[in-house]
Write an enzyme that holds these catalytic residues in place. Structure first.
Site, PDB file in Angstrom:
ATOM      1  N   GLU A 375       0.753  -1.663  -0.197  1.00  0.00           N
ATOM      2  CA  GLU A 375      -0.013  -0.092  -0.205  1.00  0.00           C
ATOM      3  C   GLU A 375       0.819   1.213   0.020  1.00  0.00           C
ATOM      4  O   GLU A 375       0.462   2.150   0.597  1.00  0.00           O
ATOM      5  CB  GLU A 375      -0.925   0.102   1.481  1.00  0.00           C
ATOM      6  CG  GLU A 375      -2.009  -1.255   1.408  1.00  0.00           C
ATOM      7  CD  GLU A 375      -3.057  -1.186   2.554  1.00  0.00           C
ATOM      8  OE1 GLU A 375      -4.151  -1.032   2.543  1.00  0.00           O
ATOM      9  OE2 GLU A 375      -2.412  -0.545   3.236  1.00  0.00           O
ATOM     10  N   LEU A 376       2.063   1.373  -0.860  1.00  0.00           N
ATOM     11  CA  LEU A 376       2.579   2.954  -0.768  1.00  0.00           C
ATOM     12  C   LEU A 376       1.934   3.698  -1.866  1.00  0.00           C
ATOM     13  O   LEU A 376       1.769   2.969  -2.710  1.00  0.00           O
ATOM     14  CB  LEU A 376       4.055   2.268  -1.722  1.00  0.00           C
ATOM     15  CG  LEU A 376       4.628   3.375  -1.346  1.00  0.00           C
ATOM     16  CD1 LEU A 376       5.294   4.517  -0.217  1.00  0.00           C
ATOM     17  CD2 LEU A 376       6.612   3.384  -1.866  1.00  0.00           C
TER      18      LEU A 376
END
Ligand SMILES: *[C@@H]1O[C@H](CO)[C@@H](O)[C@H](O)[C@H]1NC(C)=O
Ligand SMILES: *[C@@H]1O[C@H](CO)[C@@H](O)[C@H](O)[C@H]1NC(C)=O
Ligand SMILES: *[C@@H]1O[C@H](CO)[C@@H](O)[C@H](O)[C@H]1NC(C)=O
Ligand SMILES: *[C@@H]1O[C@H](CO)[C@@H](O)[C@H](O)[C@H]1NC(C)=O
Ligand SMILES: *[C@@H]1O[C@H](CO)[C@@H](O)[C@H](O)[C@H]1NC(C)=O
Ligand SMILES: *[C@@H]1O[C@H](CO)[C@@H](O)[C@H](O)[C@H]1NC(C)=O
Length: 606
Positions: A375-376
């Site tokens: 989830e960057l």
């Protein structure tokens, strides 16, 4: 009257042939219906040498036998509550024997919950006791140094267990970990008699051959959204070992808190823990890891990065972008946001200090270190004065370099790196093929990762996320937000019940070659709304369902078909009872009417 006859016969059959509720199911299992009793003076040998079992004053349920030592081992003192002094085969096996016998004697499992009210399901004590004579443990291979911190596949966990009608038990395994698995199965053959201090198995003679389907059978525990004291983690390890699960993945930090004490960087937990008391010291970490290793549960850690690390901003604000930015959903998946700056020499220096301190302490007890990578959000680097871009073409090379550098450090410490699936699948970061990739997004993820040639651990959120379906933790103000939020389901609603968990095969839809790269899976315990008060009831026995898929396989070798809920339910009911009696507050999966000898009435009519 006649119409009552079949159901009467059926009852008699149930009474004479109770389910032998081994969980997870062995690969092959035959049993009889002869009763054998277990006494603490059973002669136990390990590779020929007697192992001594002695009771002690703590052992209240064996009042008549206090302080009696029965069988002597020349080499090693052996007692109730034996705690191994080192991670060696003999020490680990002796401790496992101690736990196994104490577990049988102490759990006081008189299985009336598994039988019709008023039915006679117990052996008649007046007919005398045929006692188990010997428990002969033979380890056919020598443990490698990696036996207590194996890479997937490095340790042979298979075992064979026979109980003869004459009362001789033979447990053979290649490794000491296989011995542990066999002892666990052995303990699940026994019940206590309601008349008191008699323990028996009604299943002799028994013949079991068993081995795991997948080498990686795990639970991921998030200790950042809520802290779990060491004792809760040790209890979870206990229950994992009963389920023959062998990997505890500790997601130890996240943007919400940093409970891990790093002596070289004390400020990070001083500023980042929820409370000074809610931290893991180096001694705590070592205690958790050795406790696991003694039970065949490898404990490995994850520091999630470069996203999910906002908390470092509290001690090192210069290293982090987008900490607590709002609205959070433009910058991250949940508040508070925060990611490492991707092109910052200070970040690299920080990680060098962190890894130089942490990794050498972890490496003696684990083979893996997980560097996160889920989830960057590309927008974060817009706020990074060194980058000011959310363009993949700019960010991808920076992330590639970041991963290369950190993974080189992990390997230099003798550990194998792991990442979440986004790193190779969304960011196209290339990594050495030893890197294990953890999938969670479902769909084609497992397949895609195997196509890249990486090994996979699957945690498909549609099946194996234990946090799901219990509602939103964000609060919604009256008005527009309320309407958006209503009825306040969380993102991965609904709850993953044990049957859904049980239905999932991480290798479904793969070719044989692809399936070989699937090491196994982990159920995930994200802890936004889980803390020590509800940990056990949310994890167990749902994790047991995944545990059986991973140990026994989705296909039942007896039928060649997917395992059946009808077959599994009574076994899981009984195993759940054992977990509760051994101190784990596992949830019930059926009402007592069903567990009490009415399984047929509780099946959905065909
Ligand atoms: C279990 O028995 C089978 C069949 O005899 C044998 O092939 C296997 O090697 C045995 N496994 C162990 C761990 O002794
Ligand atoms: C990035 O921020 C913009 C608003 O500036 C938003 O529209 C977009 O959805 C955000 N991207 C992500 C991946 O969150
Ligand atoms: C990263 O930092 C280096 C050194 O400061 C600089 O030369 C380079 O342009 C930066 N890269 C990006 C994409 O900003
Ligand atoms: C990048 O930023 C621009 C400007 O805020 C935005 O419109 C776009 O959606 C962003 N891209 C991503 C991938 O978030
Ligand atoms: C990764 O590769 C795919 C396919 O070539 C492409 O669509 C995607 O934009 C790439 N992602 C990044 C972050 O470079
Ligand atoms: C068996 O289970 C798999 C998933 O594990 C599923 O894809 C498949 O359809 C099932 N087969 C049958 C016959 O139910």
């Amino acid at each position: 009257m006649l119409s009552l006859l079949p159901s009467f016969l059926c009852l008699a059959v149930i009474a004479l042939h109770p389910v032998a509720a081994i969980w997870p199911a062995p690969q092959s299992f035959t049993k009889g219906s002869q009763v054998l009793y277990l006494h603490q003076n059973i002669r136990i040998t390990y590779n020929g040498a007697f192992v001594r079992w002695s009771s002690s004053r703590e052992h209240g349920c064996l009042a008549e036998d206090l302080d009696t030592e029965y069988w002597m081992s020349q080499q090693v003192p052996y007692t109730y509550g034996y705690s191994p002094s080192s991670l060696t085969s003999k020490e680990v096996v002796q401790a496992a024997v101690s736990r196994t016998l104490a577990g049988i004697f102490n759990s006081k499992f008189v299985p009336w919950q598994m039988h019709k009210p008023g039915s006679k399901f117990e052996p008649d004590l007046a007919q005398g006791q045929k006692w188990l004579q010997t428990l002969q443990i033979v380890q056919t291979g020598e443990d490698q140094p990696s036996a207590f911190k194996p890479l997937a596949g490095e340790v042979d966990e298979s075992y064979n267990l026979t109980v003869s009608a004459e009362g001789d038990v033979q447990l053979t395994a290649v490794s000491s970990i296989g011995v542990l698995r066999g002892l666990e199965t052995f303990s699940q053959l026994f019940y206590q008699h309601s008349a008191g201090t008699f323990w028996y198995t009604p299943y002799a003679p028994v013949a079991i051959q068993d081995a795991p389907k997948f080498p990686h059978r795990g639970i991921m525990l998030d200790t950042a959204r809520h802290f779990f004291p060491v004792d809760d983690i040790l209890r979870t390890i206990d229950a994992m070992s009963w389920n023959k699960m062998n990997r505890l993945h500790v997601h130890v930090t996240d943007s919400q808190s940093w409970p891990l004490v790093i002596p070289a960087l004390p400020e990070v937990s001083e500023k980042g823990a929820h409370h000074p008391s809610l931290t893991y010291s180096p001694q705590d970490v070592q205690r958790i890891q050795t406790y696991g290793a003694q039970r065949g549960v490898e404990v490995y850690f994850e520091i999630d990065m470069p996203g999910h690390i906002g908390v470092v901003s509290l001690s090192h604000p210069e290293l982090i972008v987008a900490y607590n930015e709002q609205p959070y959903y433009w910058w991250c998946a949940q508040p508070p946001c925060g990611a490492f700056k991707l092109n910052n020499t200070g970040v690299d220096a920080f990680l060098k200090t962190l890894f130089d301190d942490l990794l050498p302490r972890l490496a003696p007890y684990s083979a893996y270190f997980h560097t996160g990578g889920d989830e960057l959000n590309k927008n974060d680097s817009m706020l990074d004065e060194g980058i000011r871009s959310n363009d993949s073409a700019v960010l991808q090379p920076l992330l590639q370099k970041f991963i290369d550098t950190q993974h080189a450090r992990v390997r230099a410490a003798g550990l194998t790196p792991m990442t979440w699936e986004e790193i190779p699948l969304d960011w196209n970061v290339t990594m050495d093929k030893d890197t294990v990739v953890q999938t969670w997004l479902g769909g084609e993820s497992v397949k895609k990762v195997t196509e890249l040639g990486h090994k996979v651990i699957d945690s498909n959120y549609n099946f194996w996320y234990l946090d799901c379906g219990r509602g939103q933790w964000l609060s919604f103000d009256n008005g527009a937000a309320y309407v958006i939020g209503y009825p306040f389901n969380d993102w991965c609603n609904p709850v993953k019940n044990w049957k859904l968990i049980y239905s999932h095969d991480p290798t479904a839809g793969l070719t044989e070659e692809q399936a070989k790269l699937v090491l196994g899976g982990e159920v995930a315990v994200w802890s936004e709304t889980i803390d020590p008060a509800n940990l056990d009831t949310l994890v167990w026995p749902r994790a047991s369902a995944a545990g059986e898929v991973l140990w026994s396989g989705r296909i039942d070798p007896a039928t060649g078909q997917n395992r059946s809920q009808m077959e599994a339910t009574p076994r899981l009911n009984e195993f759940r009872e054992r977990m509760v009696l051994n101190g784990v507050r596992a949830s019930p999966i059926q009402m007592m009417f069903c567990t009490q000898g009415s399984p047929k009435e509780c099946e959905y009519p065909a």
